[in-house]
Structures are given as C-alpha cells and as structure tokens.
Enzyme design. Structure first.
Site, PDB file in Angstrom:
ATOM      1  N   GLU A  91       0.808  -1.233   0.000  1.00  0.00           N
ATOM      2  CA  GLU A  91       0.000   0.000   0.000  1.00  0.00           C
ATOM      3  C   GLU A  91       0.836   1.277   0.000  1.00  0.00           C
ATOM      4  OE1 GLU A  91      -4.014  -1.333   2.272  1.00  0.00           O
ATOM      5  OE2 GLU A  91      -2.259  -1.183   3.574  1.00  0.00           O
TER       6      GLU A  91
HETATM    7  C1  ACM Z   1      -1.885  -5.400   3.926  1.00  0.00           C
HETATM    8  O1  ACM Z   1      -2.956  -5.864   4.302  1.00  0.00           O
HETATM    9  N1  ACM Z   1      -1.768  -4.111   3.672  1.00  0.00           N
HETATM   10  C2  ACM Z   1      -0.709  -6.237   3.765  1.00  0.00           C
END
Ligand code: ACM
Length: 509
Positions: A303
């Site tokens: 992310e």
């Molecule tokens: C995640 O759930 N951002 C690895």
C-alpha cells in the site's frame, strides 16, 4: 479428534491408556529432555497434573518421548523435519520423532487427545486416551500467524501468551508486524527516537510501548523453544508515519509529521533515493537482522500509495538487497513483486482474495520467477481482523463481507494463484491487524477458532486434484474437532469466539 487433522489416524480396540498417578515422562535422544519438560508444563496447565521428566526407559503407564533418526514419520519412510509418530496403548504412550520439532508437535497432538481439566469435575482418574496410532507430518514448512503490534502494542507477556495459543495448532512462525504509521515497536540503538517518539502511542491514542532489544531477544528465544520462528517486519517505504514523526530528515520535505492514531492507510512514505534514508534502512535492517536467528526478515512494501511507482521499485530492490547482505531472506507483501530486481529467493506474501483481482496474481508470480516462494494470506479467508458477522463491535469489514469459520476453512492454497502449486508455496499465514483490537482477550477472540482452520489448511494433506475443495473440507467434522479444542481453551483461560457451526461445550464458570 485432533486439529490440524493428522495424515494418518489408526484407532485400535483394547483398553485405553490411563494417565495414572505414578506416570512419568521418559525421554531419550538429543533434545528430548526439553520437549519432555514442555509436555510436563502443558499437562500442568491443561489438566493439573505434575509429571516428572526422567532419562530412564519407560515403565508401564509412562509417556515416552524418543528422538532418533528414522522416527520422523514421512510417507516414503524418510525423516520429515516436523513429522512424528504417536502410539497410544494400554501400556503407555510413545512419541517418536527425528527432531525436537517433530516431538513437540507430537506433544500437541497428545494434549488434544487427553481430556482437558479431567473428565467432569476435575476427576483425575478420568484422564484416558483410546488406543491409536498416529503418523503425521505437515503439508507446508511454513504455518504462520501474524500479530500487528504496531497499531496496538502488546507486551512481551501477551506475545508469549499468543505463542502458547498458536503452538497448540502446530503453527510454527510468528510474524510480528513491528512498525507502521501508528507505532514503531522495536528499539533501534542507532535511531533511538523511533521508539521514544514513534513508540509513544498507538491506534485510537492507545498506550503505546516498544520492545527493548533484550525483550525482543527473550520473545524470540521463548518462541524458539517452542519451535516457532519469529519473522520481524519493518514495513517500508509506506506505513512509516511513526518513523517520519520521529526523525524530520526521513521526510520528503524535511519536516517531522505529527504522530498518527487513526486508521487510514497509504498516506506516508520515506524519502526514497536519499542518502539519509539509505543509512536508516541499513541501520534498522542490520540491527533487527542481528536480533533474529531465523532466516526471514519482512520488509512490508504494501500500500505505498504515496511513493512514486519508479521510486517504489528502486527502493524495495535496494532495501531487499540490504536484507540479503545481512544474511537474511527478504519477504515482501505481494506489491513488492512490481520489482523485478529483487534478490533471488525473495519470498512473497500474497494478501489479495482467494480469487485474485487486478494484478495481484501477476505480482505474486514475480517472486516465483525469481526463485522464491509464496506465503498465502488471502484476506477474505486468512485476515482474522475481519468481522465474524455483520455488526460485530470489533473488527474490519473492508473485504466486503464477514469471514466465517467456513470462509477460513474452505479454500486451498494451491488453487488461489493460477500456475502456482505446492512446489512454489512456502505455506500459509493468518494475519491479525489490530486497528480495532486493543486487548489480548480481543486478540484471542478474533483469532480463535479461525486460526484453527488456517492451521489445518497449512498442515493437513492436500485435497485430491480431482476433488472440489468444498467436498474435501467437511465443516461439520471439523467443527466437532474444534469443539474438543475449546476444552483446552477453557482449561487454560484462552478466549475464543463461540461461532455457529461448532457444537461448543457448555460454557464454564
Ligand atoms: C496489507 O494488508 N496491507 C498487507
């Protein structure tokens, strides 16, 4: 009645084994003494019995733990690193394994076969086990549980309690998510503000905290005694607000960010490509690698919505090489597979759904092409922070629907990513993110019983290729075995969620 279901269980008729008042634990072979002591401690907790550990041949009614070549049950007769054989007869119990790890898993099976807390009102004469021969070894070398100690901090004692809960299910890796926007939880001697400032709070303004290096070593040692390898994660270059709050120089604009206690993701990034950031990465990786006897060091990489795509690729490639230079195999969330210059053998952790969306499968395959393997944590099955049911006060719902026990159980790792079968799968991991989970009791209620399902997916034999996974995983049969586990959870004060699909024992107390 064991979870995870063993490879082979052969009951036989005849008088059961009775754990009598003079029973001892007889140990033989390298490492058997330590395993015998852990069995003795477990029986004290499970059923209030105090068995001596002796380095003498077993007598009638004893439990023998034997570690020797040729004892590590594999289907082809060879030794499996974690395999064991458990034989229960009227004369005694015998656990045989080629390694302490195998013997320790045999101990967990025996614990599950024994009635917890005695039969009925602590009747110690009722501690019997029907005759059986079990031959067992895991499908995957890696069965993991992840605890996010960055959003909410959990003390070393709480982490040890978590380890105690996962080993009953033969889970052998503890992934500690040590850093995130809300907190930095591992002390770094060369960057002390990371914990002084970055460790001072947590999600929702919670207590904060961090592990000193000695505390961390102590957790790692406690885990290792129980055949659990700690995988530390330093999440970067995103998920770094706690570091950015601690050191202005790490920020793209040179200005320290305020501490963050909310639940948004994707807003933070290190100043990639900068000399100070390079030094930071080298220092934190070096110190954490030195604290970690295990082979894996996780770099996150998920992310990174505020890092330019090219900067992301250059950063994770360089950081992963730093991990390799420190003697560890890098692990990254599947987004790290956008980079094609990772060190050979880098391990990917896949967290998209059991049916991949967008380009997640393609990114995961990068790791396999690079000679690495995959850990599967599909978020619609193995993310244990997702609510069990609509309206739950604790948990997240971003996967679009609750994750029931059935969802955690009815999937197969070799059928998630097209073209990626068991040869390229290191194992499975259930992850507990803790934005909404603030106490160890809440941790246990989110994890149990769903971790039992993921542990079985990771340990028990693969369904036949020709068999639909729904047919291979019998939820009713599994639920009956989970109900037996609950006796142990009740006996040890471990919390769990009384989900539907399980014929739970009467609540205690
Ligand atoms: C995640 O759930 N951002 C690895």
């Amino acid at each position: 009645m064991v979870v995870p279901r063993p490879v082979l269980t052969q009951p036989s008729p005849g008088s059961p084994f009775v754990l009598g008042p003079t029973a001892r634990i007889s140990v033989a072979g390298p490492g058997a003494d330590a395993v015998g002591r852990l069995l003795s401690e477990a029986l004290a907790d499970d059923c209030s019995r105090d068995l001596p550990v002796v380095a003498e041949p077993p007598a009638f009614g004893d439990i023998a733990v034997v570690i020797a070549h040729g004892e590590g049950a594999h289907d082809d007769g060879s030794d499996s690193a974690e395999g064991y054989t458990l034989e229960v007869a009227a004369e005694g119990v015998r656990i045989g394994a080629a390694t302490p790890a195998g013997a320790f898993w045999g101990v967990q099976t025996l614990r599950q076969l024994l009635p917890a807390a005695g039969d009925g009102d602590g009747d110690r004469d009722g501690l019997t086990v029907e005759q059986v021969r079990i031959h067992d070894h895991p499908r995957y070398a890696y069965r993991g549980a992840m605890l996010d100690v960055a959003r909410h901090f959990f003390t070393p004692a709480e982490v040890k309690r978590f380890i105690d809960a996962i080993v009953l299910l033969k889970v052998n890796h503890l992934h500690l998510h040590l850093t995130d926007d809300q907190g930095w939880r591992i002390h770094i001697e060369s960057w002390p503000e990371l914990t002084r400032i970055g460790g001072s709070t947590g999600s929702d303004g919670s207590r904060g905290g961090f592990y000193t290096q000695d505390e961390f070593r102590n957790i790692v040692a406690y885990a290792a005694e129980r055949n659990v390898t700690v995988v530390p994660e330093l999440d970067m270059p995103g998920h770094t607000n706690a570091a950015l709050a601690s050191y202005p120089v790490l920020n793209p604009d040179g200005v320290a960010r305020p501490l963050y206690t909310g639940s948004d993701v994707g807003f933070s990034t290190l100043r990639t490509g900068d000399a100070v950031t390079r030094r930071f990465v080298r220092d934190v990786v070096r110190e954490v690698a030195a604290l970690t006897p295990g082979p894996l060091l996780h770099l996150g990489g998920d992310e990174c919505l505020s890092t330019a795509p090219d900067d992301f690729v250059a950063f994770v490639e360089e950081a992963a090489h730093v991990v390799a230079e420190n003697g560890k195999t890098p692990v990254g969330w599947h987004e790290m597979g956008k980079a094609h210059g990772l060190p050979a053998g880098t391990v990917g952790q896949y967290w998209d759904f059991t049916t991949p969306r967008d380009r997640s499968a393609e990114y995961a395959v990068t790791f396999v092409r690079g000679g690495g393997s995959l850990i599967l944590s599909p978020s619609d099955a193995a993310y244990l922070d997702i609510v069990y049911a609509e309206g739950d006060p604790i948990g997240q719902d971003w996967t679009g629907k609750p994750t029931t026990l059935r969802d955690a159980f009815v999937w197969d790792p070799a059928r998630v990513i097209p073209g990626v079968g068991d040869a390229h799968i290191l194992g499975v991991e259930a992850a507990l993110w803790t934005e909404t989970v603030g106490t160890i009791e809440e941790v246990e209620e989110m994890v149990l019983p769903r971790l039992a399902a993921v542990a079985e997916v990771g340990w028990s034999p693969a369904p036949a290729d020709t068999e639909p996974v729904e047919a291979a995983r019998d939820l009713d049969e599994f639920g009956a075995r989970v109900a037996r586990l609950a006796e142990h959870w009740d006996a040890t004060g471990t919390r769990y969620r009384r989900v539907p699909d399980v014929p739970w024992p009467e609540p205690v107390g």
